[in-house]
Enzyme design. Structure first.
Site, short mmCIF file in Angstrom:
data_model
loop_
_atom_site.label_atom_id
_atom_site.label_comp_id
_atom_site.label_asym_id
_atom_site.label_seq_id
_atom_site.Cartn_x
_atom_site.Cartn_y
_atom_site.Cartn_z
N ARG A 215 -52.42 19.34 36.00
CA ARG A 215 -52.96 20.49 35.26
C ARG A 215 -54.24 20.98 35.96
O ARG A 215 -54.47 22.19 36.06
CB ARG A 215 -53.23 20.12 33.79
CG ARG A 215 -51.95 19.89 32.99
CD ARG A 215 -52.21 19.89 31.50
NE ARG A 215 -53.02 18.77 31.05
CZ ARG A 215 -52.55 17.58 30.67
NH1 ARG A 215 -51.24 17.36 30.68
NH2 ARG A 215 -53.36 16.63 30.28
N LYS B 192 -61.59 32.23 22.04
CA LYS B 192 -60.31 32.81 21.63
C LYS B 192 -59.65 31.98 20.54
O LYS B 192 -59.72 30.75 20.56
CB LYS B 192 -59.37 32.88 22.83
CG LYS B 192 -58.14 33.73 22.55
CD LYS B 192 -57.01 33.44 23.50
CE LYS B 192 -56.13 32.34 22.95
NZ LYS B 192 -54.94 32.09 23.78
N GLU C 107 -56.97 37.10 18.33
CA GLU C 107 -55.61 37.32 18.84
C GLU C 107 -54.55 37.09 17.76
O GLU C 107 -54.15 35.95 17.53
CB GLU C 107 -55.34 36.39 20.04
CG GLU C 107 -53.92 36.56 20.60
CD GLU C 107 -53.60 35.59 21.74
OE1 GLU C 107 -54.48 34.84 22.17
OE2 GLU C 107 -52.44 35.57 22.18
N LYS D 68 -57.41 40.89 20.95
CA LYS D 68 -56.34 40.56 21.92
C LYS D 68 -55.03 40.77 21.17
O LYS D 68 -54.72 40.04 20.22
CB LYS D 68 -56.49 39.13 22.41
CG LYS D 68 -55.38 38.69 23.36
CD LYS D 68 -55.75 37.49 24.21
CE LYS D 68 -54.53 36.95 24.93
NZ LYS D 68 -54.84 36.06 26.03
C1 5MM Z 1 -52.05 30.65 27.76
O1 5MM Z 1 -51.37 30.61 26.53
C2 5MM Z 1 -52.25 30.76 25.41
C3 5MM Z 1 -52.26 29.52 24.60
O2 5MM Z 1 -51.00 29.23 24.09
P1 5MM Z 1 -50.65 27.74 23.55
O3 5MM Z 1 -51.78 27.26 22.71
O4 5MM Z 1 -49.37 27.96 22.80
O5 5MM Z 1 -50.45 26.87 24.74
C4 5MM Z 1 -51.83 32.00 24.62
O6 5MM Z 1 -52.61 32.19 23.49
C5 5MM Z 1 -52.02 33.19 25.52
O7 5MM Z 1 -53.40 33.44 25.65
C6 5MM Z 1 -51.40 34.47 25.01
O8 5MM Z 1 -50.20 34.25 24.34
C7 5MM Z 1 -51.15 35.38 26.19
O9 5MM Z 1 -50.29 34.74 27.08
P2 5MM Z 1 -49.07 35.55 27.70
O10 5MM Z 1 -48.33 34.52 28.53
O11 5MM Z 1 -48.27 36.06 26.56
O12 5MM Z 1 -49.67 36.64 28.54
#
Ligand code: 5MM
Length: 333
Positions: A45, A135, A176, A218
């Protein structure tokens, strides 16, 4: 001198740059790594984050990066702490502070985002470690008789409490509420649900006394469900998205950044470009993508050192395309 919330927000939204959502939870990061056959370890990671954060020229398209807790404590391959790597490039470190989702009480097919417990102290700690924005993601699902009013309200209340606590600490809250693309709903349904979600959210933010001039929204785009037989065109997506914001987002909000939300990397750029062309609202519009910025580079990288330059070049290309799309100037691949 402590910077104001408004100054931080303006820096994040300046020069048509966007945010990189590099805050995948361990589970989500594991899914991404699995696509290239890598094990979900702390070191893999770290290498995944390193690929993007050290990409030459990233600062020309990225103003802020949303970090995961684990990443905030990690360092680049040359030993420099990631936070320092970002700060030295003028990129503002952000932090994901929600604790993920669990089934909503009374409506278990819906989700409730958790993480308010101990948040005040965590925000204070993250601030001292360099975070200037945060966020919190709520997940809204469209389906038979959902989302319920209760789901929208409970998630909006949690987002409002989070935003209030952030602002007390000098941290800009990125709020978001993601309306998922999953399902067979059409564009109209997406618009109805997204508009309602945002109205409830801003009502709760206002009630809690959150300063809307120091918040970034967002949002998902208003888009057809991925199982819908009739897929909207980019122009239809753009019109519906801007109409939705006009009807639901107060003009005090300085900026709206998009998730890619399951669109392909190219679709996310095309949609953003169409939205930028018709945006008549007072808000600055930009991107805050995870998959649409990182996915193509990940496929090239495959965890191999010799692939890093090509993978970073692909990432920078996607970045440049989205910076162009932010201005309605994307010309295609
Ligand atoms: C990077 O993914 C963010 C965290 O998601 P998990 O907690 O489920 O792992 C997610 O919030 C992300 O910031 C948004 O969904 C935007 O990601 P995408 O891939 O839709 O651009």
């Amino acid at each position: 001198m402590t910077e104001s919330l408004q100054t931080i927000a303006q820096q994040l939204l300046a020069d048509h740059k966007g945010l990189l959502a590099a805050d995948e939870s361990e589970t989500t990061a594991g899914k991404r790594l699995a696509t290239i056959g890598l094990e979900n370890t702390v070191e893999n990671r770290r290498q995944y984050r390193n690929l993007f954060f050290t990409a030459p020229g990233i600062e020309q398209g990225i103003s802020g990066i949303i970090l995961h807790h684990e990443t905030m404590g990690q360092s680049a391959s040359d030993g420099t702490p990631f936070v320092q790597v970002l700060q030295s490039k003028g990129i503002i470190p952000g932090i994901k502070v929600d604790g993920g989702v669990e089934p909503l009480e009374g409506s278990p097919e819906e989700k409730m985002t958790i993480g308010l417990h101990g948040l005040d102290a965590r925000l204070a700690d993250y601030y001292t470690r360099g975070a200037r924005f945060a966020k919190w993601r709520a997940v809204i699902t469209i389906g038979q008789n959902i989302p319920t009013d209760n789901c929208l309200l409970e998630n909006a209340k949690a987002l409002a409490e989070y935003a209030f606590l952030c602002q007390k600490k000098g941290i800009v809250p990125v709020v978001e509420p993601e309306v998922l693309i999953d399902g067979s709903h059409d564009l109209d349904m997406s618009e109805v649900v997204t508009t309602k979600t945002l109205r409830v959210l801003f009502q709760e933010l206002t009630t809690r006394g959150v300063d809307l001039t120091g918040v970034i929204l967002k949002s998902s785009m208003v888009i057809s469900g991925n199982q819908c037989p009739t897929q909207a065109t980019p122009e239809e997506i753009a019109e519906a998205t801007i109409r939705c914001f006009t009807n639901a987002v107060p003009k005090e909000v300085p900026g709206i950044v998009f998730i890619s939300g399951g669109q392909s990397a190219m679709q996310a750029t095309v949609s953003l470009n169409a939205i930028a062309k018709v945006n008549t609202g007072p808000w600055t519009i930009s991107f805050s993508y995870a998959r649409a910025l990182q996915g193509p580079a990940l496929e090239i990288w495959k965890g191999k050192t010799e692939n890093i330059p090509a993978a970073q070049a692909e990432f920078i290309k996607r970045l440049q395309q989205n910076v162009a799309a932010n201005q309605g100037k994307y010309l295609g691949e």
